[in-house]
Write a protein that holds these residues in place. Structure first.
Motif, PDB file in Angstrom:
ATOM      1  N   LYS A  34      37.684  40.141  37.849  1.00 21.88           N
ATOM      2  CA  LYS A  34      39.133  40.156  38.055  1.00 21.88           C
ATOM      3  C   LYS A  34      39.542  41.283  38.995  1.00 21.88           C
ATOM      4  CE  LYS A  34      40.411  37.859  33.755  1.00 21.88           C
ATOM      5  NZ  LYS A  34      41.134  37.987  32.460  1.00 21.88           N
ATOM      6  N   LEU A  35      38.825  42.397  38.933  1.00 25.39           N
ATOM      7  CA  LEU A  35      39.106  43.500  39.852  1.00 25.39           C
ATOM      8  C   LEU A  35      38.856  43.068  41.294  1.00 25.39           C
ATOM      9  CD1 LEU A  35      39.695  46.483  40.511  1.00 25.39           C
ATOM     10  CD2 LEU A  35      37.282  46.971  40.027  1.00 25.39           C
ATOM     11  N   LEU A  36      37.735  42.381  41.541  1.00 24.83           N
ATOM     12  CA  LEU A  36      37.429  41.925  42.898  1.00 24.83           C
ATOM     13  C   LEU A  36      38.479  40.927  43.390  1.00 24.83           C
ATOM     14  CD1 LEU A  36      33.559  41.495  42.688  1.00 24.83           C
ATOM     15  CD2 LEU A  36      34.795  43.152  44.096  1.00 24.83           C
ATOM     16  N   LEU A  37      38.889  40.023  42.527  1.00 28.62           N
ATOM     17  CA  LEU A  37      39.882  39.025  42.936  1.00 28.62           C
ATOM     18  C   LEU A  37      41.248  39.681  43.176  1.00 28.62           C
ATOM     19  CD1 LEU A  37      38.881  36.116  40.548  1.00 28.62           C
ATOM     20  CD2 LEU A  37      38.461  36.286  43.002  1.00 28.62           C
ATOM     21  N   ALA A  38      41.589  40.655  42.341  1.00 32.35           N
ATOM     22  CA  ALA A  38      42.835  41.389  42.568  1.00 32.35           C
ATOM     23  C   ALA A  38      42.767  42.166  43.877  1.00 32.35           C
ATOM     24  CB  ALA A  38      43.102  42.340  41.404  1.00 32.35           C
ATOM     25  N   LEU A  39      41.589  42.674  44.201  1.00 31.04           N
ATOM     26  CA  LEU A  39      41.416  43.415  45.444  1.00 31.04           C
ATOM     27  C   LEU A  39      41.621  42.518  46.657  1.00 31.04           C
ATOM     28  CD1 LEU A  39      40.671  45.893  47.066  1.00 31.04           C
ATOM     29  CD2 LEU A  39      38.253  45.392  46.630  1.00 31.04           C
ATOM     30  N   VAL A  79      30.472  41.715  49.801  1.00 32.27           N
ATOM     31  CA  VAL A  79      30.292  41.868  48.360  1.00 32.27           C
ATOM     32  C   VAL A  79      30.675  40.588  47.635  1.00 32.27           C
ATOM     33  CG1 VAL A  79      31.142  43.092  46.319  1.00 32.27           C
ATOM     34  CG2 VAL A  79      30.551  44.359  48.390  1.00 32.27           C
ATOM     35  N   MET A  80      31.777  39.976  48.028  1.00 35.49           N
ATOM     36  CA  MET A  80      32.226  38.749  47.388  1.00 35.49           C
ATOM     37  C   MET A  80      31.222  37.621  47.601  1.00 35.49           C
ATOM     38  SD  MET A  80      35.212  39.491  45.990  1.00 35.49           S
ATOM     39  CE  MET A  80      36.413  38.175  45.931  1.00 35.49           C
ATOM     40  N   ASP A  81      30.690  37.507  48.815  1.00 34.51           N
ATOM     41  CA  ASP A  81      29.701  36.468  49.100  1.00 34.51           C
ATOM     42  C   ASP A  81      28.476  36.627  48.212  1.00 34.51           C
ATOM     43  OD1 ASP A  81      31.271  35.296  51.007  1.00 34.51           O
ATOM     44  OD2 ASP A  81      30.269  36.241  52.714  1.00 34.51           O
ATOM     45  N   ALA A  82      28.018  37.871  48.033  1.00 34.60           N
ATOM     46  CA  ALA A  82      26.830  38.114  47.217  1.00 34.60           C
ATOM     47  C   ALA A  82      27.119  37.898  45.735  1.00 34.60           C
ATOM     48  CB  ALA A  82      26.324  39.533  47.454  1.00 34.60           C
ATOM     49  N   ALA A  83      28.279  38.346  45.278  1.00 37.68           N
ATOM     50  CA  ALA A  83      28.598  38.289  43.854  1.00 37.68           C
ATOM     51  C   ALA A  83      28.836  36.873  43.354  1.00 37.68           C
ATOM     52  CB  ALA A  83      29.820  39.155  43.568  1.00 37.68           C
ATOM     53  N   GLN A  84      29.318  35.984  44.205  1.00 30.99           N
ATOM     54  CA  GLN A  84      29.655  34.644  43.733  1.00 30.99           C
ATOM     55  C   GLN A  84      28.429  33.858  43.284  1.00 30.99           C
ATOM     56  OE1 GLN A  84      31.038  31.706  46.596  1.00 30.99           O
ATOM     57  NE2 GLN A  84      30.265  32.948  48.279  1.00 30.99           N
ATOM     58  N   ASP A  93      28.298  34.646  39.565  1.00 33.20           N
ATOM     59  CA  ASP A  93      29.536  34.637  38.794  1.00 33.20           C
ATOM     60  C   ASP A  93      30.295  33.346  39.078  1.00 33.20           C
ATOM     61  OD1 ASP A  93      32.205  35.067  37.879  1.00 33.20           O
ATOM     62  OD2 ASP A  93      31.897  37.237  37.976  1.00 33.20           O
ATOM     63  N   ALA A  94      30.268  32.434  38.125  1.00 35.89           N
ATOM     64  CA  ALA A  94      30.879  31.119  38.327  1.00 35.89           C
ATOM     65  C   ALA A  94      32.386  31.216  38.531  1.00 35.89           C
ATOM     66  CB  ALA A  94      30.569  30.209  37.138  1.00 35.89           C
ATOM     67  N   ALA A  95      33.043  32.122  37.807  1.00 32.16           N
ATOM     68  CA  ALA A  95      34.500  32.267  37.941  1.00 32.16           C
ATOM     69  C   ALA A  95      34.859  32.775  39.326  1.00 32.16           C
ATOM     70  CB  ALA A  95      35.038  33.200  36.867  1.00 32.16           C
ATOM     71  N   LEU A  96      34.091  33.739  39.794  1.00 35.87           N
ATOM     72  CA  LEU A  96      34.338  34.280  41.126  1.00 35.87           C
ATOM     73  C   LEU A  96      34.073  33.215  42.187  1.00 35.87           C
ATOM     74  CD1 LEU A  96      35.075  36.780  42.788  1.00 35.87           C
ATOM     75  CD2 LEU A  96      32.657  37.393  42.784  1.00 35.87           C
ATOM     76  N   ARG A  97      33.012  32.464  42.018  1.00 35.32           N
ATOM     77  CA  ARG A  97      32.689  31.412  42.977  1.00 35.32           C
ATOM     78  C   ARG A  97      33.804  30.368  43.047  1.00 35.32           C
ATOM     79  NH1 ARG A  97      28.082  30.554  41.320  1.00 35.32           N
ATOM     80  NH2 ARG A  97      28.416  28.826  39.876  1.00 35.32           N
ATOM     81  N   ALA A  98      34.322  29.961  41.894  1.00 35.43           N
ATOM     82  CA  ALA A  98      35.402  28.969  41.877  1.00 35.43           C
ATOM     83  C   ALA A  98      36.648  29.504  42.570  1.00 35.43           C
ATOM     84  CB  ALA A  98      35.725  28.585  40.435  1.00 35.43           C
ATOM     85  N   ALA A  99      36.983  30.771  42.321  1.00 35.16           N
ATOM     86  CA  ALA A  99      38.157  31.363  42.958  1.00 35.16           C
ATOM     87  C   ALA A  99      37.982  31.465  44.464  1.00 35.16           C
ATOM     88  CB  ALA A  99      38.430  32.743  42.364  1.00 35.16           C
ATOM     89  N   LEU A 100      36.776  31.820  44.895  1.00 35.71           N
ATOM     90  CA  LEU A 100      36.523  31.936  46.329  1.00 35.71           C
ATOM     91  C   LEU A 100      36.519  30.571  47.008  1.00 35.71           C
ATOM     92  CD1 LEU A 100      33.830  34.745  46.552  1.00 35.71           C
ATOM     93  CD2 LEU A 100      36.256  34.873  47.107  1.00 35.71           C
TER      94      LEU A 100
END
Length: 212
Positions: free
Chosen positions: A58-63, A110-115, A118-125
């Motif tokens: 959530k911190l990354l998505l807020a960022l 960072v986002m590309d690597a983290a997704q 992390d399924a939630a991050l991938r879906a948001a991206l």
């Protein structure tokens, strides 16, 4: 990204300090982003980070949402939609993406690597990429509506390629690994896109020019 229906906890100034700290740490250290380090950089407790921004995802998505505000993404994209022709809109979109790229590049990596983990991050991206793709499609659709889309291209295929080659990854490779300047990136990318997608690009009254 924080949804419009999600409550934002606490003091806006503290939240902004946390997000600025996260952004600085990513630029300094890349993917090694820990809540404890963000708290220390922002001079708040770890609990304050969790309460204001949530867990690491959530911190990354807020960022990402915060970065959009800070770089003025709406202002960068305004000339795309105000352009007099579809070809001009294409030029303005390349320019806007190139202008944003240096400021978002560290976080984008960072986002590309983290997704991948992390399924939630991938879906948001993926949702974010769908919105980005829609902007590219609007430009290609306009070129087609004006009778300028080159033979052999469908709107879907041209949109997919336009979207892919203007992603942060290719920009990063050309700028950082091959030493292109921002102006060279703009000139060469728009030349490539004109010759690929625009019917009879030699008939254009001018060469692509940067607004910078």
């Amino acid at each position: 990204m924080v949804s419009s229906g999600e409550a934002v906890y606490g003091d806006p100034a503290t939240r902004r300090r946390i997000l600025e700290a996260a952004w600085e740490l990513i630029e300094d250290r890349g993917a090694a982003l820990r809540i404890a380090d963000v708290a220390a950089r922002a001079e708040v407790s770890r609990q304050a980070v969790y309460l204001h921004c949530g867990d690491r995802t959530k911190l990354l998505l807020a960022l990402v949402a915060y970065m959009d505000d800070q770089i003025g993404i709406g202002e960068l994209l305004a000339p795309v939609f105000e352009a007099p022709t579809g070809v001009d809109a294409l030029d303005r979109l390349v320019e806007a993406l190139a202008a944003a790229a240096p400021r978002i590049d560290a976080v984008a990596k960072v986002m590309d690597a983290a997704q991948d983990e992390d399924a939630a991050l991938r879906a948001a991206l993926r949702n974010r990429m769908a919105r980005r793709h829609a902007t590219h499609r609007a430009v290609i659709q306009r070129i087609a509506d004006e009778g300028r889309l080159a033979d052999g291209w469908t709107i879907d295929a041209a949109t997919d390629l336009f979207h892919a080659i203007t992603m942060p990854g290719p920009w990063r490779e050309l700028i950082h690994e091959h030493g292109w300047s921002q102006q060279q990136y703009f000139d060469r990318m728009t030349r490539l896109l004109h010759h690929s997608f625009v019917a009879d690009p030699a008939a254009s009254s001018r060469q692509p020019t940067s607004r910078r």
